[in-house]
Design a protein around this motif. Structure first.
Motif, PDB file in Angstrom:
ATOM      1  N   PRO A 240       0.816  -1.232   0.000  1.00  0.00           N
ATOM      2  CA  PRO A 240       0.000   0.000   0.000  1.00  0.00           C
ATOM      3  C   PRO A 240       0.843   1.273   0.000  1.00  0.00           C
ATOM      4  CG  PRO A 240      -0.821  -1.599   1.603  1.00  0.00           C
ATOM      5  CD  PRO A 240       0.507  -2.109   1.133  1.00  0.00           C
ATOM      6  N   GLN A 241       2.115   1.154   0.357  1.00  0.00           N
ATOM      7  CA  GLN A 241       2.997   2.322   0.397  1.00  0.00           C
ATOM      8  C   GLN A 241       3.508   2.715  -0.995  1.00  0.00           C
ATOM      9  OE1 GLN A 241       3.469  -0.305   2.800  1.00  0.00           O
ATOM     10  NE2 GLN A 241       2.077   0.963   4.027  1.00  0.00           N
ATOM     11  N   ASP A 242       3.275   1.851  -1.985  1.00  0.00           N
ATOM     12  CA  ASP A 242       3.741   2.145  -3.339  1.00  0.00           C
ATOM     13  C   ASP A 242       2.971   3.317  -3.949  1.00  0.00           C
ATOM     14  OD1 ASP A 242       5.584   0.069  -3.359  1.00  0.00           O
ATOM     15  OD2 ASP A 242       4.148  -1.373  -4.171  1.00  0.00           O
ATOM     16  N   CYS A 243       3.649   4.038  -4.816  1.00  0.00           N
ATOM     17  CA  CYS A 243       3.004   5.073  -5.611  1.00  0.00           C
ATOM     18  C   CYS A 243       3.009   4.638  -7.070  1.00  0.00           C
ATOM     19  CB  CYS A 243       3.739   6.409  -5.476  1.00  0.00           C
ATOM     20  SG  CYS A 243       3.548   7.179  -3.860  1.00  0.00           S
ATOM     21  N   GLN A 244       1.920   4.907  -7.767  1.00  0.00           N
ATOM     22  CA  GLN A 244       1.827   4.585  -9.184  1.00  0.00           C
ATOM     23  C   GLN A 244       1.514   5.860  -9.948  1.00  0.00           C
ATOM     24  OE1 GLN A 244      -1.275   1.828 -10.459  1.00  0.00           O
ATOM     25  NE2 GLN A 244       0.135   0.918 -11.940  1.00  0.00           N
ATOM     26  N   SER A 245       2.463   6.257 -10.798  1.00  0.00           N
ATOM     27  CA  SER A 245       2.341   7.504 -11.555  1.00  0.00           C
ATOM     28  C   SER A 245       2.061   8.680 -10.623  1.00  0.00           C
ATOM     29  CB  SER A 245       1.239   7.383 -12.614  1.00  0.00           C
ATOM     30  OG  SER A 245       1.522   6.318 -13.509  1.00  0.00           O
ATOM     31  N   GLY A 246       2.751   8.664  -9.469  1.00  0.00           N
ATOM     32  CA  GLY A 246       2.644   9.780  -8.530  1.00  0.00           C
ATOM     33  C   GLY A 246       1.492   9.701  -7.567  1.00  0.00           C
ATOM     34  N   LYS A 247       0.663   8.659  -7.655  1.00  0.00           N
ATOM     35  CA  LYS A 247      -0.485   8.524  -6.764  1.00  0.00           C
ATOM     36  C   LYS A 247      -0.313   7.290  -5.879  1.00  0.00           C
ATOM     37  CE  LYS A 247      -3.647  10.609 -10.133  1.00  0.00           C
ATOM     38  NZ  LYS A 247      -4.892  10.423 -10.932  1.00  0.00           N
ATOM     39  N   SER A 248      -0.707   7.410  -4.611  1.00  0.00           N
ATOM     40  CA  SER A 248      -0.609   6.276  -3.695  1.00  0.00           C
ATOM     41  C   SER A 248      -1.627   5.213  -4.068  1.00  0.00           C
ATOM     42  CB  SER A 248      -0.838   6.732  -2.252  1.00  0.00           C
ATOM     43  OG  SER A 248      -2.128   7.302  -2.119  1.00  0.00           O
ATOM     44  N   LYS A 249      -1.288   3.958  -3.748  1.00  0.00           N
ATOM     45  CA  LYS A 249      -2.156   2.820  -4.102  1.00  0.00           C
ATOM     46  C   LYS A 249      -2.713   2.182  -2.834  1.00  0.00           C
ATOM     47  CE  LYS A 249      -2.798   1.558  -7.576  1.00  0.00           C
ATOM     48  NZ  LYS A 249      -3.828   2.009  -8.550  1.00  0.00           N
ATOM     49  N   GLU A 250      -3.959   2.529  -2.515  1.00  0.00           N
ATOM     50  CA  GLU A 250      -4.593   1.914  -1.353  1.00  0.00           C
ATOM     51  C   GLU A 250      -5.052   0.495  -1.680  1.00  0.00           C
ATOM     52  OE1 GLU A 250      -7.678   4.400   0.063  1.00  0.00           O
ATOM     53  OE2 GLU A 250      -6.350   6.089   0.521  1.00  0.00           O
ATOM     54  N   ASP A 251      -5.552   0.311  -2.906  1.00  0.00           N
ATOM     55  CA  ASP A 251      -6.005  -1.011  -3.349  1.00  0.00           C
ATOM     56  C   ASP A 251      -4.896  -1.645  -4.197  1.00  0.00           C
ATOM     57  OD1 ASP A 251      -7.287  -3.282  -4.145  1.00  0.00           O
ATOM     58  OD2 ASP A 251      -8.794  -2.270  -5.390  1.00  0.00           O
ATOM     59  N   CYS A 252      -4.316  -2.749  -3.697  1.00  0.00           N
ATOM     60  CA  CYS A 252      -3.193  -3.399  -4.381  1.00  0.00           C
ATOM     61  C   CYS A 252      -3.628  -4.512  -5.325  1.00  0.00           C
ATOM     62  CB  CYS A 252      -2.218  -3.978  -3.344  1.00  0.00           C
ATOM     63  SG  CYS A 252      -1.458  -2.740  -2.283  1.00  0.00           S
ATOM     64  N   SER A 253      -4.913  -4.825  -5.366  1.00  0.00           N
ATOM     65  CA  SER A 253      -5.359  -6.002  -6.115  1.00  0.00           C
ATOM     66  C   SER A 253      -5.101  -5.863  -7.613  1.00  0.00           C
ATOM     67  CB  SER A 253      -6.848  -6.264  -5.856  1.00  0.00           C
ATOM     68  OG  SER A 253      -7.627  -5.131  -6.199  1.00  0.00           O
ATOM     69  N   LYS A 254      -5.424  -4.706  -8.188  1.00  0.00           N
ATOM     70  CA  LYS A 254      -5.243  -4.535  -9.630  1.00  0.00           C
ATOM     71  C   LYS A 254      -3.761  -4.512 -10.005  1.00  0.00           C
ATOM     72  CE  LYS A 254      -6.931  -1.885 -13.586  1.00  0.00           C
ATOM     73  NZ  LYS A 254      -7.789  -0.759 -14.025  1.00  0.00           N
ATOM     74  N   PRO A 255      -2.911  -3.719  -9.307  1.00  0.00           N
ATOM     75  CA  PRO A 255      -1.478  -3.766  -9.627  1.00  0.00           C
ATOM     76  C   PRO A 255      -0.888  -5.160  -9.453  1.00  0.00           C
ATOM     77  CG  PRO A 255      -1.955  -1.854  -8.267  1.00  0.00           C
ATOM     78  CD  PRO A 255      -3.205  -2.675  -8.312  1.00  0.00           C
ATOM     79  N   MET A 256      -1.359  -5.911  -8.475  1.00  0.00           N
ATOM     80  CA  MET A 256      -0.842  -7.265  -8.257  1.00  0.00           C
ATOM     81  C   MET A 256      -1.199  -8.175  -9.424  1.00  0.00           C
ATOM     82  SD  MET A 256       0.858  -9.473  -6.611  1.00  0.00           S
ATOM     83  CE  MET A 256       1.178  -8.810  -4.973  1.00  0.00           C
ATOM     84  N   THR A 257      -2.403  -8.027  -9.960  1.00  0.00           N
ATOM     85  CA  THR A 257      -2.807  -8.841 -11.107  1.00  0.00           C
ATOM     86  C   THR A 257      -1.893  -8.593 -12.294  1.00  0.00           C
ATOM     87  OG1 THR A 257      -5.123  -8.847 -10.410  1.00  0.00           O
ATOM     88  CG2 THR A 257      -4.681  -9.339 -12.729  1.00  0.00           C
ATOM     89  N   TYR A 258      -1.621  -7.328 -12.563  1.00  0.00           N
ATOM     90  CA  TYR A 258      -0.751  -6.989 -13.690  1.00  0.00           C
ATOM     91  C   TYR A 258       0.707  -7.366 -13.401  1.00  0.00           C
ATOM     92  CZ  TYR A 258      -4.458  -4.516 -16.142  1.00  0.00           C
ATOM     93  OH  TYR A 258      -5.603  -4.214 -16.826  1.00  0.00           O
ATOM     94  N   THR A 259       1.123  -7.230 -12.150  1.00  0.00           N
ATOM     95  CA  THR A 259       2.491  -7.621 -11.786  1.00  0.00           C
ATOM     96  C   THR A 259       2.705  -9.102 -12.026  1.00  0.00           C
ATOM     97  OG1 THR A 259       2.644  -5.881 -10.101  1.00  0.00           O
ATOM     98  CG2 THR A 259       4.184  -7.717  -9.916  1.00  0.00           C
ATOM     99  N   ARG A 260       1.736  -9.913 -11.643  1.00  0.00           N
ATOM    100  CA  ARG A 260       1.843 -11.363 -11.864  1.00  0.00           C
ATOM    101  C   ARG A 260       1.978 -11.674 -13.353  1.00  0.00           C
ATOM    102  NH1 ARG A 260       0.863 -16.140  -9.377  1.00  0.00           N
ATOM    103  NH2 ARG A 260       0.405 -15.071  -7.406  1.00  0.00           N
ATOM    104  N   LYS A 261       1.190 -11.003 -14.182  1.00  0.00           N
ATOM    105  CA  LYS A 261       1.265 -11.244 -15.625  1.00  0.00           C
ATOM    106  C   LYS A 261       2.624 -10.844 -16.177  1.00  0.00           C
ATOM    107  CE  LYS A 261      -3.701 -10.795 -16.572  1.00  0.00           C
ATOM    108  NZ  LYS A 261      -4.761 -10.019 -17.273  1.00  0.00           N
ATOM    109  N   TYR A 262       3.111  -9.703 -15.723  1.00  0.00           N
ATOM    110  CA  TYR A 262       4.415  -9.238 -16.193  1.00  0.00           C
ATOM    111  C   TYR A 262       5.538 -10.160 -15.735  1.00  0.00           C
ATOM    112  CZ  TYR A 262       3.590  -4.718 -18.473  1.00  0.00           C
ATOM    113  OH  TYR A 262       3.247  -3.728 -19.361  1.00  0.00           O
ATOM    114  N   VAL A 263       5.476 -10.610 -14.491  1.00  0.00           N
ATOM    115  CA  VAL A 263       6.521 -11.505 -13.976  1.00  0.00           C
ATOM    116  C   VAL A 263       6.561 -12.795 -14.792  1.00  0.00           C
ATOM    117  CG1 VAL A 263       7.184 -12.971 -12.018  1.00  0.00           C
ATOM    118  CG2 VAL A 263       6.632 -10.559 -11.646  1.00  0.00           C
ATOM    119  N   HIS A 264       5.393 -13.351 -15.102  1.00  0.00           N
ATOM    120  CA  HIS A 264       5.341 -14.541 -15.962  1.00  0.00           C
ATOM    121  C   HIS A 264       5.980 -14.244 -17.314  1.00  0.00           C
ATOM    122  CE1 HIS A 264       3.140 -17.761 -13.922  1.00  0.00           C
ATOM    123  NE2 HIS A 264       2.420 -16.833 -13.320  1.00  0.00           N
ATOM    124  N   TYR A 265       5.675 -13.084 -17.852  1.00  0.00           N
ATOM    125  CA  TYR A 265       6.220 -12.695 -19.158  1.00  0.00           C
ATOM    126  C   TYR A 265       7.746 -12.595 -19.107  1.00  0.00           C
ATOM    127  CZ  TYR A 265       7.552  -9.424 -22.889  1.00  0.00           C
ATOM    128  OH  TYR A 265       8.182  -8.810 -23.946  1.00  0.00           O
TER     129      TYR A 265
END
Length: 245
Positions: free
Chosen positions: A156-181
């Motif tokens: 939750p402490q991460d920032c995405q494009s300058g904005k804090s991320k309270e909900d990590c579910s969507k970034p985690m979904t994309y992170t998993r896809k990228y890591v597999h890639y």
């Protein structure tokens, strides 16, 4: 078993991670000296297609390629035999990673080469591989570290494009896809063999965070979890990102 498939959920997760790191330090050096190295990419892609048809896990494919890489690195294998080597590596990896009902039969594997090899040839190659590895098939691959590092990839402490991320579910979904890639990229390019598996997986997480514009790219928490600073993984990240750009 918990240790094999979901060790990152175990109360002994830190100890298991340490054991995996100790095992990867014992991996043999890869010299890129196989006369058939130019055919490696074709064999890896071919095994990936077969693994998908067999519905094998990512761990089976990565382990099979590791077996094939280390074996090919030490022998001058005639091209017609390379398919037998690759299929036998896939069979051994499945026997090590999968439940019994998911292990492909020799007949099934042989069908991918129109049954040009005999069952005896498969058994002989399997024994040759076992002897080559001194019957120790427990080689850590980047997939072994993936789930544990993914658990800690987003916070939750991460920032995405300058904005804090309270909900990590969507970034985690994309992170998993990228890591597999990125792990697929690492599987296809033999130059990644110079990096320990845990470095490759750490780099895949970092490259994924870069692609998602997460800041900081490599957090103090990830340094603690992986024990790698940015300087340690940066060369591997750089190679991964070349495929993107």
């Amino acid at each position: 078993m918990m240790v094999e498939s979901e060790w990152w959920k175990s109360p002994l997760v830190l100890e298991i991670h340490d054991v995996l790191r100790e095992k990867e330090m014992k991996l043999p050096p890869f010299t890129s000296s196989s006369p058939q190295l130019k055919l490696r990419r074709f064999l890896v892609d071919w095994l990936a297609v077969i693994s998908e048809k067999l519905k094998a896990s990512h761990g089976v494919l990565h382990l099979a390629v590791y077996y094939m890489d280390y074996f090919m690195d030490k022998f001058d294998i005639q091209e017609p035999q390379l398919h037998l080597v690759a299929l036998s590596c896939l069979l051994l990896a499945a026997k090590f990673e999968e439940n019994e009902e998911k292990i492909p039969t020799i007949h099934t594997l042989n069908s991918f080469v129109h049954h040009v090899f005999s069952t005896a040839e498969f058994h002989q190659m399997e024994l040759l591989l076992l002897n080559f590895f001194c019957w120790n098939l427990d080689l850590p691959t980047p997939v072994n570290f993936m789930e544990y590092y993914l658990v800690h990839a987003i916070s939750p402490q991460d920032c995405q494009s300058g904005k804090s991320k309270e909900d990590c579910s969507k970034p985690m979904t994309y992170t998993r896809k990228y890591v597999h890639y990125f792990l697929e990229i690492a599987l296809q390019d033999h130059s990644f063999m110079k990096f320990p598996p845990s470095v490759i997986t750490s780099a895949a997480v970092a490259a994924s965070r870069l692609r998602l514009h997460l800041c900081p790219t490599w957090t103090p928490h990830l340094i603690k979890v992986t024990s790698y600073t940015w300087e340690k993984i940066a060369p591997c990240v750089s190679i991964m990102l070349r495929y993107v750009y």
